[in-house]
Design a protein around this motif. Sequence first.
Motif, PDB file in Angstrom:
ATOM      1  N   SER A  85       0.837  -1.200   0.000  1.00 12.67           N
ATOM      2  CA  SER A  85       0.000   0.000   0.000  1.00 12.67           C
ATOM      3  C   SER A  85       0.870   1.247   0.000  1.00 12.67           C
ATOM      4  O   SER A  85       0.578   2.225  -0.702  1.00 12.67           O
ATOM      5  N   GLY A  86       1.962   1.210   0.777  1.00  9.66           N
ATOM      6  CA  GLY A  86       2.891   2.336   0.785  1.00  9.66           C
ATOM      7  C   GLY A  86       3.541   2.553  -0.566  1.00  9.66           C
ATOM      8  O   GLY A  86       3.705   3.685  -1.021  1.00  9.66           O
ATOM      9  N   VAL A  87       3.896   1.468  -1.232  1.00  8.07           N
ATOM     10  CA  VAL A  87       4.505   1.571  -2.565  1.00  8.07           C
ATOM     11  C   VAL A  87       3.519   2.221  -3.545  1.00  8.07           C
ATOM     12  O   VAL A  87       3.887   3.094  -4.339  1.00  8.07           O
ATOM     13  N   ALA A  88       2.247   1.785  -3.472  1.00  9.35           N
ATOM     14  CA  ALA A  88       1.244   2.357  -4.368  1.00  9.35           C
ATOM     15  C   ALA A  88       1.073   3.855  -4.116  1.00  9.35           C
ATOM     16  O   ALA A  88       1.012   4.660  -5.060  1.00  9.35           O
ATOM     17  N   ALA A  97       0.943   9.613   2.853  1.00  7.31           N
ATOM     18  CA  ALA A  97       0.212   8.357   2.984  1.00  7.31           C
ATOM     19  C   ALA A  97       1.166   7.171   2.880  1.00  7.31           C
ATOM     20  O   ALA A  97       1.018   6.175   3.596  1.00  7.31           O
ATOM     21  N   ALA A  98       2.166   7.285   2.000  1.00  2.86           N
ATOM     22  CA  ALA A  98       3.158   6.219   1.869  1.00  2.86           C
ATOM     23  C   ALA A  98       3.919   6.040   3.167  1.00  2.86           C
ATOM     24  O   ALA A  98       4.138   4.913   3.627  1.00  2.86           O
ATOM     25  N   LYS A  99       4.323   7.140   3.766  1.00  2.00           N
ATOM     26  CA  LYS A  99       5.076   7.053   5.020  1.00  2.00           C
ATOM     27  C   LYS A  99       4.225   6.421   6.118  1.00  2.00           C
ATOM     28  O   LYS A  99       4.714   5.617   6.909  1.00  2.00           O
ATOM     29  N   ALA A 100       2.929   6.770   6.160  1.00  2.00           N
ATOM     30  CA  ALA A 100       2.042   6.172   7.163  1.00  2.00           C
ATOM     31  C   ALA A 100       1.965   4.654   6.970  1.00  2.00           C
ATOM     32  O   ALA A 100       1.970   3.892   7.936  1.00  2.00           O
ATOM     33  N   ASP A 101       1.906   4.205   5.704  1.00  3.01           N
ATOM     34  CA  ASP A 101       1.885   2.769   5.435  1.00  3.01           C
ATOM     35  C   ASP A 101       3.187   2.102   5.882  1.00  3.01           C
ATOM     36  O   ASP A 101       3.174   1.025   6.481  1.00  3.01           O
ATOM     37  N   TYR A 463     -10.142  -3.115   2.150  1.00  2.00           N
ATOM     38  CA  TYR A 463      -9.548  -3.174   3.492  1.00  2.00           C
ATOM     39  C   TYR A 463      -8.875  -4.518   3.787  1.00  2.00           C
ATOM     40  O   TYR A 463      -8.409  -4.730   4.904  1.00  2.00           O
ATOM     41  N   HIS A 464      -8.833  -5.397   2.802  1.00  3.09           N
ATOM     42  CA  HIS A 464      -8.162  -6.688   2.956  1.00  3.09           C
ATOM     43  C   HIS A 464      -8.770  -7.518   4.093  1.00  3.09           C
ATOM     44  O   HIS A 464      -8.063  -8.107   4.911  1.00  3.09           O
ATOM     45  N   LYS A 585      -7.319   5.075  -2.808  1.00  4.21           N
ATOM     46  CA  LYS A 585      -6.288   5.892  -3.436  1.00  4.21           C
ATOM     47  C   LYS A 585      -6.133   7.239  -2.770  1.00  4.21           C
ATOM     48  O   LYS A 585      -5.169   7.945  -3.023  1.00  4.21           O
ATOM     49  N   ASN A 586      -7.093   7.612  -1.940  1.00  2.00           N
ATOM     50  CA  ASN A 586      -7.022   8.909  -1.276  1.00  2.00           C
ATOM     51  C   ASN A 586      -6.740   8.767   0.198  1.00  2.00           C
ATOM     52  O   ASN A 586      -7.285   9.480   1.019  1.00  2.00           O
ATOM     53  N   GLY A 587      -5.888   7.822   0.538  1.00  4.21           N
ATOM     54  CA  GLY A 587      -5.408   7.765   1.911  1.00  4.21           C
ATOM     55  C   GLY A 587      -5.993   6.682   2.766  1.00  4.21           C
ATOM     56  O   GLY A 587      -5.851   6.704   3.964  1.00  4.21           O
TER      57      GLY A 587
END
Length: 590
Positions: A85-88, A97-101, A463-464, A585-587
């Motif tokens: 998710s962070g990579v995406a 958002a990437a850093k949060a992932d 949400y997997h 896609k928006n967080g």
Amino acid sequence: MNSGGLIIAPRIFLLALAAAPLLLTGCVPEAGTAKGTEKSPQATAPTLKPSAPAAPANAQATPAAAPASPQIQSVIDAVEVAYQSGVANYHAGKLQAAKADFDRAVDLMLSSDFDLRNEAQLHDEFDRVIDAVNTLEMEALKQGNGFAPKIEPAPVDIANDVTFPVDPTVKAQAIAELKTTQSDLPLVINDPVAGFISYFSSKGRGTLMRSLERAGRYQAMITAVLAEEKVPQDLIYQAVAESGFQPQSVNGRSGAGGMWQFMPYSAYGLNRNGWYDERFDPEKSTHAYARYMKLLYSQLGDWYLAMAAYDWGPGNVQKAVERTGYADFWELYRRNALPQETKNYVPIIIAAAIMAKNPQQYGLQSLTPDPPLVTDTVTVDYSVDLRLVSDLVEAPVQEISDLNPSLLRMSTPTEAPFELHLPVGSKDLYQKRIAEIPADKRNQWRFHKVASGDTLVTVARDYHVTSSEIAFVNQLDAGEDLSSTDSLIIPVPPAPSSRGRLTLYKVAHGDTLVTVADRFNITVQQLRRWNHLSAAHLEPGRRLYVAEPARVTRSSRSSAKHKVSAATKRKTPSRSSSATRATAKNGKET
């Protein structure tokens, strides 16, 4: 206590320290929480490699590594989901958002209750994630500032070891203006002050302008605190020299942090633990600053000497006074009894105060201060994930993080009260919605606004989780139409641990209420109540809730397209807002 231009993300930096004994090479990158959307980096994200490379065909056979236990493999799978998710988000340019992932991926391992040193597969996974994130960070740095917000150097850092020439015209103008400038500090004009006024009127103009713009966000709060602590109001301009009003500024050399650049592990009345660091809390650190300045003034009897002591240390200033026999900042300045940084420090503050109080004369009339920071505050005595808070109050997760800069992780503490700051006007909505989620699930579950076209299957995919789990928590039938449902509670599973237990349990042959209750350390009464059980017999294959489910409220809202009899229609969870949900896609992080 001078500030620096480098910020080390409090959250990931702390995780790196916690994991340091586990790593032989590499480290968690210095990073911060990005503000706003950055330009999408062009790097190729590294994939997480398997634990061991495949051996060449002609190589001597070596014993295969023992497979990971189901519990450890489940942790690794959850880490992979967060990482991908962070990579995406990284490739979409959404660096915060990437850093949060990535933070979550690391957190899942450190909070899994497994000993990383003794679990080879998890240790290898940790090393690979850290290396991969570090690679992405380096690529992001090539594009801009990595995952970190751009923290501008404070004036005291720019001016260190530099003497600015004095413009005679500027000095004469400043002397004339000083006669009508009101201040509760003893402002003076001399060559050092005039030199910085010249600098801030030319090359340093942008630095001062942005600092005073940011001051608008905190000015009302700082003014109130200084009044409460009974110190001069114009001490607010010391924040110009220290951090430029940047509450997450960290000095890369000394480790001083926050708007007032307090050193870590020092007794200023600010708490610091594994969950939060109050040096980064604007209001609490301002109280600490005001009290410390009052103490320094009581020791030295002069506000300029108190400022110098704040920068250089009271012991050093007192020694300089004793050595020269002069308890006067300007005399110590002339006698070179102060380091260059401290010699610049006080003139910078005075110059900033004079210019801010005379905006017309210095071309600052076009400056537009940031809007005052106004928040709602709730005291929480449970751990709640900031992503869930974001869902509940319908605000970006970055905004929630910015409102709570003292938090070192993406959640509030587990065993201590915390004052959680929310967007103004959202307190009632937060309290209403959070009440529907069990307290022990608030650091993992999510809240989802149903959008047109949503189904249990599509939401579960986002949400997997499984659609049956979402249906169970929200008391819906499998495959039920969501057209009359405003929102859903999402039972995102925690990282499994050696002590953990499942949320849903599939009944096996021979299970009874007593054996299931004993297995999960709950009472038969809880098992009955949570699952609406009346009979004693358990049907094999049935899923039972073995932890407290969400307290879902009901509404009579119905869809015009799908009207059914009031006697047969199942009511759906009540939500008042009609705002469209933010997509993955928006967080939306899991």
